[in-house]
Design an enzyme around this catalytic site. Sequence first.
Site, short mmCIF file in Angstrom:
data_model
loop_
_atom_site.label_atom_id
_atom_site.label_comp_id
_atom_site.label_asym_id
_atom_site.label_seq_id
_atom_site.Cartn_x
_atom_site.Cartn_y
_atom_site.Cartn_z
N LYS A 170 50.99 -33.93 21.39
CA LYS A 170 52.33 -33.95 22.00
C LYS A 170 52.67 -32.63 22.67
O LYS A 170 53.58 -32.56 23.49
CB LYS A 170 53.39 -34.31 20.96
CG LYS A 170 53.69 -33.26 19.92
CD LYS A 170 54.72 -33.79 18.92
CE LYS A 170 55.06 -32.77 17.85
NZ LYS A 170 55.83 -31.62 18.36
N ASP A 171 51.91 -31.56 22.37
CA ASP A 171 52.12 -30.27 23.01
C ASP A 171 51.28 -30.09 24.27
O ASP A 171 51.40 -29.07 24.96
CB ASP A 171 51.78 -29.13 22.04
CG ASP A 171 52.76 -29.03 20.88
OD1 ASP A 171 53.92 -29.49 21.05
OD2 ASP A 171 52.38 -28.51 19.82
N ARG A 224 64.51 -34.82 23.98
CA ARG A 224 64.32 -36.24 23.68
C ARG A 224 65.08 -36.63 22.42
O ARG A 224 65.78 -37.66 22.37
CB ARG A 224 62.82 -36.52 23.51
CG ARG A 224 62.51 -37.95 23.02
CD ARG A 224 61.04 -38.08 22.67
NE ARG A 224 60.63 -37.11 21.67
CZ ARG A 224 60.79 -37.28 20.35
NH1 ARG A 224 61.37 -38.38 19.89
NH2 ARG A 224 60.39 -36.36 19.51
N ARG A 225 64.96 -35.80 21.38
CA ARG A 225 65.66 -36.11 20.13
C ARG A 225 67.16 -35.97 20.30
O ARG A 225 67.93 -36.80 19.81
CB ARG A 225 65.15 -35.19 19.01
CG ARG A 225 63.73 -35.51 18.57
CD ARG A 225 63.17 -34.45 17.63
NE ARG A 225 61.81 -34.80 17.19
CZ ARG A 225 60.93 -33.91 16.77
NH1 ARG A 225 61.23 -32.62 16.73
NH2 ARG A 225 59.71 -34.31 16.39
N ARG A 239 64.61 -24.02 16.41
CA ARG A 239 63.20 -23.76 16.67
C ARG A 239 62.59 -23.02 15.50
O ARG A 239 63.26 -22.65 14.55
CB ARG A 239 63.04 -22.95 17.97
CG ARG A 239 63.30 -23.78 19.23
CD ARG A 239 62.70 -23.13 20.45
NE ARG A 239 61.26 -22.96 20.32
CZ ARG A 239 60.55 -22.04 20.96
NH1 ARG A 239 61.15 -21.20 21.79
NH2 ARG A 239 59.25 -21.95 20.80
N CYS A 254 58.99 -30.94 28.80
CA CYS A 254 59.99 -30.86 27.73
C CYS A 254 61.39 -30.60 28.27
O CYS A 254 62.34 -30.51 27.51
CB CYS A 254 59.61 -29.81 26.71
SG CYS A 254 59.65 -28.13 27.33
N ARG A 305 62.32 -24.07 9.66
CA ARG A 305 63.33 -25.07 9.98
C ARG A 305 63.92 -25.69 8.71
O ARG A 305 65.13 -25.89 8.60
CB ARG A 305 62.74 -26.17 10.87
CG ARG A 305 62.31 -25.67 12.24
CD ARG A 305 61.88 -26.80 13.16
NE ARG A 305 61.17 -26.31 14.33
CZ ARG A 305 60.97 -26.99 15.44
NH1 ARG A 305 61.43 -28.23 15.53
NH2 ARG A 305 60.31 -26.47 16.45
#
Length: 306
Positions: free
Chosen positions: A81-82, A129-130, A147, A240, A153
């Site tokens: 995904k990165d 997106r989230r 982040r 992103c 987190r």
Amino acid sequence: MTKTITIATRESNLAMWQTKYVAALIEQHTPYQTQLLPMTTEGDQRLEVSLNKIGGKGLFLKELEQSMQAEESDIAVHSMKDVPADLPEGFTVCAVFPRADPADAFVSNQYKQLSDLPQGAVVGTSSLRRQSQLLALRPDLDVQPLRGNVNSRLAKLDDGQYDAIILAAAGLQRLGFDDRIASRLMAPDWLPAVSQGAIGIECLSSRTDLIQALSVLNDENTWLAVQAERALNAGLNGSCSVAIGAFAECVDDEVSIQAAVFSPDGEQTLAAHTQNSDPVAAGKAVANTLLAAGAQAILDLAEETG
């Protein structure tokens, strides 16, 4: 004489877990031994700024790619995904591994699921997106940036800075934090990032020796799904700085893919779905359907406000 593959990797706990996982499989299934080259990338260093303002997720790859070009390392291991939709010239993905849980995780110490949050609750994520999907479902929420690595987190959640945070389920599971997942946010109601849950190997296109040797590690079903999702992302010029969700899976002899684009405020959503025996064709078809329905205007809005 046994040959050794040097693996470039980010230094975070999750990246090191992924790389050690890949290294073990390389040593088990190929003639190669491995050694790790941990590195800190610009994306890891600049935690005070959202990724879409400083160049996107490709910042997690740049230093690793430079180390391969300088012959300091042979391959790099990434969360797929990165990996940007378009790799720099001269690089290729030579293997992906069986996809882990692709879902996002709702993590909270007080609430079991998104619908349980009180009005105005503070939810942490730095993923557009989230954020978009959160606001589409709960426009009353206060979505705040978050982040850092998984541990930091979670620490911020535990310190009371957030009522809930959204993380990738796979990352939590890989680090042994399964018990922190209050509930899973799943397709079709909630779409993950392109290729979320998949780990891949990147190398120079010229390293045909490695491409051939490591091909035995490739998981075909995951590769088909990843190709479809990456083709969708490429068709939409995804990054992103825009909100794109997608999930593909193999159904019988075809690849089924569902995808959506979201405005940053969650007020606009366009979704599409298709099936095709050719994963790249499936991804492109969904991208074209979304564009025909007006997705470009939503994507442009995200770029302008990002």
